[in-house]
Enzyme design. Structure first.
Site, PDB file in Angstrom:
ATOM      1  N   ARG A  51      61.792  73.882  54.889  1.00  0.00           N
ATOM      2  CA  ARG A  51      61.386  72.656  55.584  1.00  0.00           C
ATOM      3  C   ARG A  51      61.477  72.905  57.078  1.00  0.00           C
ATOM      4  O   ARG A  51      61.969  73.938  57.523  1.00  0.00           O
ATOM      5  CB  ARG A  51      62.188  71.434  55.127  1.00  0.00           C
ATOM      6  CG  ARG A  51      63.630  71.589  54.753  1.00  0.00           C
ATOM      7  CD  ARG A  51      64.573  71.891  55.873  1.00  0.00           C
ATOM      8  NE  ARG A  51      64.422  71.003  57.009  1.00  0.00           N
ATOM      9  CZ  ARG A  51      64.813  71.282  58.238  1.00  0.00           C
ATOM     10  NH1 ARG A  51      65.407  72.449  58.513  1.00  0.00           N
ATOM     11  NH2 ARG A  51      64.645  70.443  59.229  1.00  0.00           N
ATOM     12  N   GLY A  52      60.993  71.924  57.856  1.00  0.00           N
ATOM     13  CA  GLY A  52      60.885  72.137  59.304  1.00  0.00           C
ATOM     14  C   GLY A  52      59.476  72.632  59.591  1.00  0.00           C
ATOM     15  O   GLY A  52      58.986  73.548  58.915  1.00  0.00           O
ATOM     16  N   ALA A  53      58.840  72.022  60.600  1.00  0.00           N
ATOM     17  CA  ALA A  53      57.404  72.245  60.812  1.00  0.00           C
ATOM     18  C   ALA A  53      57.012  73.733  60.949  1.00  0.00           C
ATOM     19  O   ALA A  53      56.150  74.221  60.204  1.00  0.00           O
ATOM     20  CB  ALA A  53      56.937  71.436  62.015  1.00  0.00           C
ATOM     21  N   ARG A  94      52.602  69.202  52.029  1.00  0.00           N
ATOM     22  CA  ARG A  94      53.258  68.177  52.860  1.00  0.00           C
ATOM     23  C   ARG A  94      52.261  67.745  53.941  1.00  0.00           C
ATOM     24  O   ARG A  94      51.603  68.599  54.537  1.00  0.00           O
ATOM     25  CB  ARG A  94      54.548  68.700  53.510  1.00  0.00           C
ATOM     26  CG  ARG A  94      55.698  68.828  52.498  1.00  0.00           C
ATOM     27  CD  ARG A  94      57.043  69.027  53.179  1.00  0.00           C
ATOM     28  NE  ARG A  94      57.601  67.793  53.690  1.00  0.00           N
ATOM     29  CZ  ARG A  94      58.693  67.756  54.476  1.00  0.00           C
ATOM     30  NH1 ARG A  94      59.310  68.874  54.826  1.00  0.00           N
ATOM     31  NH2 ARG A  94      59.164  66.599  54.893  1.00  0.00           N
ATOM     32  N   GLN A 200      69.559  66.032  57.173  1.00  0.00           N
ATOM     33  CA  GLN A 200      69.342  67.377  57.739  1.00  0.00           C
ATOM     34  C   GLN A 200      70.284  67.644  58.912  1.00  0.00           C
ATOM     35  O   GLN A 200      70.643  68.799  59.154  1.00  0.00           O
ATOM     36  CB  GLN A 200      67.885  67.531  58.212  1.00  0.00           C
ATOM     37  CG  GLN A 200      66.857  67.641  57.096  1.00  0.00           C
ATOM     38  CD  GLN A 200      66.265  66.288  56.749  1.00  0.00           C
ATOM     39  OE1 GLN A 200      66.924  65.250  56.846  1.00  0.00           O
ATOM     40  NE2 GLN A 200      65.017  66.287  56.332  1.00  0.00           N
ATOM     41  N   ASP A 241      56.923  67.280  64.470  1.00  0.00           N
ATOM     42  CA  ASP A 241      56.084  67.697  63.344  1.00  0.00           C
ATOM     43  C   ASP A 241      54.598  67.646  63.688  1.00  0.00           C
ATOM     44  O   ASP A 241      53.803  68.401  63.137  1.00  0.00           O
ATOM     45  CB  ASP A 241      56.375  66.822  62.119  1.00  0.00           C
ATOM     46  CG  ASP A 241      57.734  67.197  61.554  1.00  0.00           C
ATOM     47  OD1 ASP A 241      58.747  66.693  62.066  1.00  0.00           O
ATOM     48  OD2 ASP A 241      57.770  68.051  60.655  1.00  0.00           O
ATOM     49  N   ASN A 251      58.141  62.858  64.482  1.00  0.00           N
ATOM     50  CA  ASN A 251      59.301  63.674  64.106  1.00  0.00           C
ATOM     51  C   ASN A 251      60.077  62.891  63.052  1.00  0.00           C
ATOM     52  O   ASN A 251      59.691  61.770  62.684  1.00  0.00           O
ATOM     53  CB  ASN A 251      60.165  63.984  65.336  1.00  0.00           C
ATOM     54  CG  ASN A 251      61.216  65.038  65.038  1.00  0.00           C
ATOM     55  OD1 ASN A 251      60.912  66.089  64.459  1.00  0.00           O
ATOM     56  ND2 ASN A 251      62.461  64.787  65.386  1.00  0.00           N
ATOM     57  N   LYS A 252      61.151  63.463  62.577  1.00  0.00           N
ATOM     58  CA  LYS A 252      61.924  62.862  61.487  1.00  0.00           C
ATOM     59  C   LYS A 252      62.232  61.383  61.736  1.00  0.00           C
ATOM     60  O   LYS A 252      62.549  61.002  62.862  1.00  0.00           O
ATOM     61  CB  LYS A 252      63.210  63.668  61.324  1.00  0.00           C
ATOM     62  CG  LYS A 252      64.134  63.226  60.223  1.00  0.00           C
ATOM     63  CD  LYS A 252      63.462  63.092  58.858  1.00  0.00           C
ATOM     64  CE  LYS A 252      62.751  64.338  58.390  1.00  0.00           C
ATOM     65  NZ  LYS A 252      61.862  64.093  57.235  1.00  0.00           N
TER      66      LYS A 252
HETATM   67  O1  MRU Z   1      61.456  66.750  56.572  1.00  0.00           O
HETATM   68  P1  MRU Z   1      61.834  67.956  57.397  1.00  0.00           P
HETATM   69  O2  MRU Z   1      63.249  68.382  57.211  1.00  0.00           O
HETATM   70  O3  MRU Z   1      60.842  69.073  57.206  1.00  0.00           O
HETATM   71  O4  MRU Z   1      61.687  67.424  58.881  1.00  0.00           O
HETATM   72  C1  MRU Z   1      62.000  68.285  59.933  1.00  0.00           C
HETATM   73  C2  MRU Z   1      61.844  67.664  61.269  1.00  0.00           C
HETATM   74  O5  MRU Z   1      61.503  66.511  61.416  1.00  0.00           O
HETATM   75  C3  MRU Z   1      62.008  68.573  62.436  1.00  0.00           C
HETATM   76  O6  MRU Z   1      62.559  67.907  63.522  1.00  0.00           O
HETATM   77  C4  MRU Z   1      60.623  69.124  62.840  1.00  0.00           C
HETATM   78  O7  MRU Z   1      59.981  69.652  61.715  1.00  0.00           O
HETATM   79  C5  MRU Z   1      60.704  70.139  63.906  1.00  0.00           C
HETATM   80  S1  MRU Z   1      61.366  71.647  63.317  1.00  0.00           S
HETATM   81  C6  MRU Z   1      61.407  72.778  64.566  1.00  0.00           C
END
Ligand code: MRU
Length: 351
Positions: A51-53, A94, A200, A241, A251-252
């Site tokens: 996970r994470g963009a 996703r 997270q 994201d 973002n999250k």
């Molecule tokens: O749902 P996730 O855990 O994939 O969400 C992650 C985030 O929102 C991060 O802040 C974003 O992807 C940036 S990661 C460098």
């Protein structure tokens, strides 16, 4: 450039398969999982093993190589047609992080433009995936170094979710800024929001920062304004994201709340993200698709219900912070400042 301190490598292509840290096990186990088929990669992205963009972008690029390997017996034309379909399918794992579409598009360009036979195309896709992987770490180090310049001496930095080594191939974006700043000034510290519902911040950010010896305090999501009012937060840095052409940033979920609180308390609020997170094809954040996730994430913690049975649930995974609340967008090309419509257009013009 700052020396790379964290040893975490979240995802790596190994000859014929992809190896990644299994992020569903945190904080109890730090283990790797080998992903050997395209469908396994689709599931790994969807279930957030990765996970994470930026990390899911690389995972998507690996997934295209895995599908290519599976289709290798087909005649060239059929191979290309089927593989492009599989690549498009991979992007549906996703919806919000545009890095996934960006990285799969890079692979699609190779599939469409290569003059090689099937074996040659597979090799080109592999080499491209490895290139994107390595570039991700270099880009994050640049983001980190640009960001470190705006971190005040002995700062306490608030972050939300995990935009660290574990959200990228390594080093991190928002936590890349923290790592670079900490390398110059070991008196800085981090406040990490827990980040409900999937935690997270608690499960991942505290893990990777303590692994690197960076002083970290965990707070629950509702506490940020309390500490801002007390003058205990000097700046906020979060990841992204998807960033629209006007600077609006997804973002999250919960990021928007932190940004509003930061604005009210006059605390700088920064986004740290590679240019691959900017979607210049969308004008504003209203066009960013927001992932709707399972209700269990809200109703349960560690398999145990935390609310009345049958209560109504809504679970958007992301929110959009309006560009007016953002002090700067830290990229590998420097820090973009308002007017974002102009600064974003300019940086893409000069690429
Ligand atoms: O749902 P996730 O855990 O994939 O969400 C992650 C985030 O929102 C991060 O802040 C974003 O992807 C940036 S990661 C460098």
């Amino acid at each position: 450039m700052t020396e790379f301190k964290s040893k975490i490598r979240t995802i790596q292509w190994l000859d014929t398969f992809s190896r990644m840290v299994d992020q569903t096990l945190f904080p109890y186990e730090f283990n790797y999982i080998d992903i050997k088929t395209g469908d396994e990669m689709f599931a790994a992205i969807k279930t957030m093993i990765v996970r994470g963009a930026p990390a899911i972008g690389i995972a998507g690029a690996h997934g295209v190589v895995l599908y290519a390997q599976e289709l290798n017996k087909l005649p060239r034309d059929e191979f290309i047609k089927k593989l492009l379909e599989k690549a498009d399918y991979m992007t549906t794992s996703r919806p919000t992080a545009v890095n996934l579409m960006w990285a799969v598009d890079k692979q699609k360009e190779i599939i469409k433009n290569s003059k090689s036979d099937v074996k040659g195309i597979i090799e080109e896709l592999k080499q491209n995936a490895i290139k994107l992987e390595n570039e991700d770490i270099e880009i994050n180090k640049k983001i980190g170094d640009f960001g470190a310049e705006v971190v005040p001496k002995s700062a306490t930095i608030l972050t939300h979710c995990n935009a660290g080594a574990l959200a990228t191939v390594g080093y991190g974006t928002a936590l890349g800024v923290v790592r670079s700043a900490f390398a110059k000034d070991p008196t800085i510290q981090v406040f990490a929001d827990e980040t409900r519902p999937r935690q997270q911040g608690a499960r991942i950010t505290t893990l990777e920062l303590t692994m690197d010896g960076i002083p970290t305090t965990l707070i629950t999501d509702g506490m940020c304004s309390y500490f801002m009012k007390k003058g205990m937060i000097d700046m906020v840095v979060v990841g992204a994201d998807r960033i629209a052409a006007n600077g609006d940033t997804a973002n999250k979920i919960g990021t928007y709340t932190v940004a509003i609180a930061a604005k009210y308390h006059d605390i700088p609020f920064y986004i740290a993200a590679p240019l691959s997170t900017i979607d210049i094809n969308i004008k504003t954040g209203d066009e960013i698709p927001i992932e709707e996730r399972s209700h269990d994430e809200v109703t349960h913690i560690n398999g145990k219900a935390i609310c009345a049975d049958g209560v109504n649930i809504i679970n958007p995974g992301f929110d959009v912070t309006p560009h007016e609340l953002i002090s700067g967008i830290i990229t590998e090309k420097g820090i973009l400042r308002p007017d974002y419509k102009k600064s974003i257009a300019d940086v893409f013009k000069n690429l």
